[in-house]
Design a protein around this motif. Structure first.
Motif, PDB file in Angstrom:
ATOM      1  N   GLU A   1       0.768  -1.353  -0.038  1.00  0.00           N
ATOM      2  CA  GLU A   1      -0.022  -0.171  -0.125  1.00  0.00           C
ATOM      3  C   GLU A   1       0.734   1.323   0.096  1.00  0.00           C
ATOM      4  OE1 GLU A   1      -3.707   2.271   2.325  1.00  0.00           O
ATOM      5  OE2 GLU A   1      -3.344  -0.177   2.595  1.00  0.00           O
ATOM      6  N   ALA A   2       1.817   1.301   0.723  1.00  0.00           N
ATOM      7  CA  ALA A   2       2.757   2.526   0.962  1.00  0.00           C
ATOM      8  C   ALA A   2       4.130   2.497   0.059  1.00  0.00           C
ATOM      9  CB  ALA A   2       2.940   2.791   2.404  1.00  0.00           C
ATOM     10  N   GLY A   3       4.476   1.446  -0.136  1.00  0.00           N
ATOM     11  CA  GLY A   3       5.810   1.381  -0.989  1.00  0.00           C
ATOM     12  C   GLY A   3       5.807   2.229  -1.925  1.00  0.00           C
ATOM     13  N   ARG A   4       7.104   2.607  -2.396  1.00  0.00           N
ATOM     14  CA  ARG A   4       7.425   3.392  -3.572  1.00  0.00           C
ATOM     15  C   ARG A   4       8.500   3.003  -4.083  1.00  0.00           C
ATOM     16  NH1 ARG A   4       3.161   5.144  -1.730  1.00  0.00           N
ATOM     17  NH2 ARG A   4       2.456   6.981  -1.218  1.00  0.00           N
ATOM     18  N   PRO A   5       8.762   3.120  -5.431  1.00  0.00           N
ATOM     19  CA  PRO A   5       9.982   2.527  -6.181  1.00  0.00           C
ATOM     20  C   PRO A   5      11.061   3.514  -5.875  1.00  0.00           C
ATOM     21  CG  PRO A   5       8.405   3.634  -7.715  1.00  0.00           C
ATOM     22  CD  PRO A   5       7.723   3.736  -6.508  1.00  0.00           C
ATOM     23  N   PRO A   6      12.279   3.107  -5.640  1.00  0.00           N
ATOM     24  CA  PRO A   6      13.607   3.781  -5.265  1.00  0.00           C
ATOM     25  C   PRO A   6      13.766   5.041  -5.828  1.00  0.00           C
ATOM     26  CG  PRO A   6      13.935   1.513  -5.245  1.00  0.00           C
ATOM     27  CD  PRO A   6      12.867   1.518  -6.005  1.00  0.00           C
ATOM     28  N   ASP A   7      13.243   5.197  -7.314  1.00  0.00           N
ATOM     29  CA  ASP A   7      13.625   6.407  -8.155  1.00  0.00           C
ATOM     30  C   ASP A   7      12.550   7.471  -7.861  1.00  0.00           C
ATOM     31  OD1 ASP A   7      11.436   5.281  -9.339  1.00  0.00           O
ATOM     32  OD2 ASP A   7      12.422   5.265 -11.387  1.00  0.00           O
ATOM     33  N   SER A   8      11.545   7.158  -6.821  1.00  0.00           N
ATOM     34  CA  SER A   8      10.647   8.134  -6.631  1.00  0.00           C
ATOM     35  C   SER A   8      11.037   9.165  -5.437  1.00  0.00           C
ATOM     36  CB  SER A   8       9.419   7.520  -6.253  1.00  0.00           C
ATOM     37  OG  SER A   8       9.136   6.705  -4.930  1.00  0.00           O
ATOM     38  N   ILE A   9      12.202   8.652  -4.770  1.00  0.00           N
ATOM     39  CA  ILE A   9      12.553   9.417  -3.501  1.00  0.00           C
ATOM     40  C   ILE A   9      14.025   9.742  -3.902  1.00  0.00           C
ATOM     41  CG2 ILE A   9      13.194   9.317  -1.111  1.00  0.00           C
ATOM     42  CD1 ILE A   9      10.640   7.668  -0.771  1.00  0.00           C
ATOM     43  N   ARG A  10      14.279  11.077  -3.791  1.00  0.00           N
ATOM     44  CA  ARG A  10      15.737  11.528  -4.006  1.00  0.00           C
ATOM     45  C   ARG A  10      16.422  11.826  -2.644  1.00  0.00           C
ATOM     46  NH1 ARG A  10      15.553  17.078  -3.691  1.00  0.00           N
ATOM     47  NH2 ARG A  10      13.384  18.204  -3.837  1.00  0.00           N
ATOM     48  N   PHE A  11      17.507  11.762  -2.598  1.00  0.00           N
ATOM     49  CA  PHE A  11      18.637  12.119  -1.462  1.00  0.00           C
ATOM     50  C   PHE A  11      19.445  13.176  -1.907  1.00  0.00           C
ATOM     51  CE2 PHE A  11      16.897   7.984  -0.862  1.00  0.00           C
ATOM     52  CZ  PHE A  11      16.757   7.480   0.475  1.00  0.00           C
ATOM     53  N   ASP A  12      19.403  14.386  -0.952  1.00  0.00           N
ATOM     54  CA  ASP A  12      20.323  15.387  -1.028  1.00  0.00           C
ATOM     55  C   ASP A  12      20.850  15.567   0.224  1.00  0.00           C
ATOM     56  OD1 ASP A  12      18.238  16.760   0.123  1.00  0.00           O
ATOM     57  OD2 ASP A  12      17.568  17.756  -1.620  1.00  0.00           O
ATOM     58  N   ASP A  13      21.692  16.879   0.374  1.00  0.00           N
ATOM     59  CA  ASP A  13      22.108  17.317   1.608  1.00  0.00           C
ATOM     60  C   ASP A  13      21.330  17.323   2.654  1.00  0.00           C
ATOM     61  OD1 ASP A  13      24.760  17.082   0.545  1.00  0.00           O
ATOM     62  OD2 ASP A  13      24.861  19.171   0.013  1.00  0.00           O
ATOM     63  N   ASP A  14      20.157  17.625   2.447  1.00  0.00           N
ATOM     64  CA  ASP A  14      19.027  17.741   3.515  1.00  0.00           C
ATOM     65  C   ASP A  14      18.249  16.566   3.880  1.00  0.00           C
ATOM     66  OD1 ASP A  14      19.378  20.373   3.523  1.00  0.00           O
ATOM     67  OD2 ASP A  14      18.215  21.165   1.744  1.00  0.00           O
ATOM     68  N   GLY A  15      18.789  15.448   3.356  1.00  0.00           N
ATOM     69  CA  GLY A  15      18.042  13.995   3.515  1.00  0.00           C
ATOM     70  C   GLY A  15      17.304  13.873   2.441  1.00  0.00           C
ATOM     71  N   PRO A  16      16.310  12.821   2.629  1.00  0.00           N
ATOM     72  CA  PRO A  16      15.416  12.295   1.638  1.00  0.00           C
ATOM     73  C   PRO A  16      14.282  13.012   1.420  1.00  0.00           C
ATOM     74  CG  PRO A  16      15.324  10.952   3.528  1.00  0.00           C
ATOM     75  CD  PRO A  16      16.065  11.809   3.606  1.00  0.00           C
ATOM     76  N   SER A  17      13.774  13.062  -0.044  1.00  0.00           N
ATOM     77  CA  SER A  17      12.328  13.705  -0.293  1.00  0.00           C
ATOM     78  C   SER A  17      11.579  12.956  -1.350  1.00  0.00           C
ATOM     79  CB  SER A  17      12.462  15.415  -0.394  1.00  0.00           C
ATOM     80  OG  SER A  17      13.469  15.570  -1.574  1.00  0.00           O
ATOM     81  N   GLU A  18      10.405  13.314  -1.450  1.00  0.00           N
ATOM     82  CA  GLU A  18      10.067  12.544  -2.455  1.00  0.00           C
ATOM     83  C   GLU A  18       9.758  13.363  -3.745  1.00  0.00           C
ATOM     84  OE1 GLU A  18       6.053   9.963  -1.542  1.00  0.00           O
ATOM     85  OE2 GLU A  18       5.779  11.629  -0.346  1.00  0.00           O
ATOM     86  N   GLU A  19      10.031  12.808  -4.841  1.00  0.00           N
ATOM     87  CA  GLU A  19       9.916  13.312  -6.250  1.00  0.00           C
ATOM     88  C   GLU A  19       8.390  13.974  -6.263  1.00  0.00           C
ATOM     89  OE1 GLU A  19      12.330  14.288  -8.325  1.00  0.00           O
ATOM     90  OE2 GLU A  19      13.787  13.349  -7.060  1.00  0.00           O
ATOM     91  N   ARG A  20       8.526  15.140  -6.939  1.00  0.00           N
ATOM     92  CA  ARG A  20       7.063  15.498  -7.250  1.00  0.00           C
ATOM     93  C   ARG A  20       6.559  15.472  -8.732  1.00  0.00           C
ATOM     94  NH1 ARG A  20       6.963  20.715  -3.136  1.00  0.00           N
ATOM     95  NH2 ARG A  20       6.923  19.482  -1.398  1.00  0.00           N
TER      96      ARG A  20
END
Length: 151
Positions: A132-151
């Protein structure tokens, strides 16, 4: 079925009201963002980084008390998701005269994860939650501020 998970970061996720702090779990090859409060995000993030607090936070205190009474946290489970709300359990045990006594406590996922990162115990997530809640790895990006969901 349950799958072992790991906390890969604390960041921000998208919600209708704006960005919300989230703990990102990796399980079964997917990311599972769990929205938490800002305080919980800071507590989990600092514990992951090994940064000490001047005084114990509630989760640190609970671990200390549990340990002092001969108990230990075995694992935490994120085992249900209903109407957008995650549910978790903390599996613990203590020994009495050499015999294990097992306990299961209902918990908010943020509390369960805050405990897990402090005691380095396994985290498991059920198939139903990942489905129900899983997202593909490429839908979340990681940067210096931590992970965030792609919009």
């Amino acid at each position: 079925m349950e799958h072992e998970a790991e906390v890969v970061g604390v960041g921000a996720g998208s919600a209708p009201s704006g960005d919300v702090p989230a703990v990102i779990l990796s399980a079964r090859g997917e990311y599972v963002p769990i929205f938490v409060s800002g305080d919980q995000a800071r507590s989990i993030g600092m514990a992951l980084e090994g940064e000490p607090f001047d005084r114990p936070l509630t989760h640190d205190l609970l671990v200390d008390i549990l340990t002092e009474f001969g108990g230990a946290i075995d694992r935490v489970r994120v085992d249900d998701l209903r109407d957008g709300t995650f549910y978790a359990k903390v599996d613990a045990e203590r020994y009495d005269d050499g015999e294990p006594e097992r306990f299961v406590f209902d918990a908010r996922p943020s509390d369960a994860l805050a405990l897990a990162v402090r005691v380095d115990c396994p985290i498991v997530v059920t198939d139903e939650v990942i489905d129900e809640a899983g997202r593909p790895p490429d839908s979340i990006r990681f940067d210096d501020d931590g992970p965030s969901e792609e919009r």
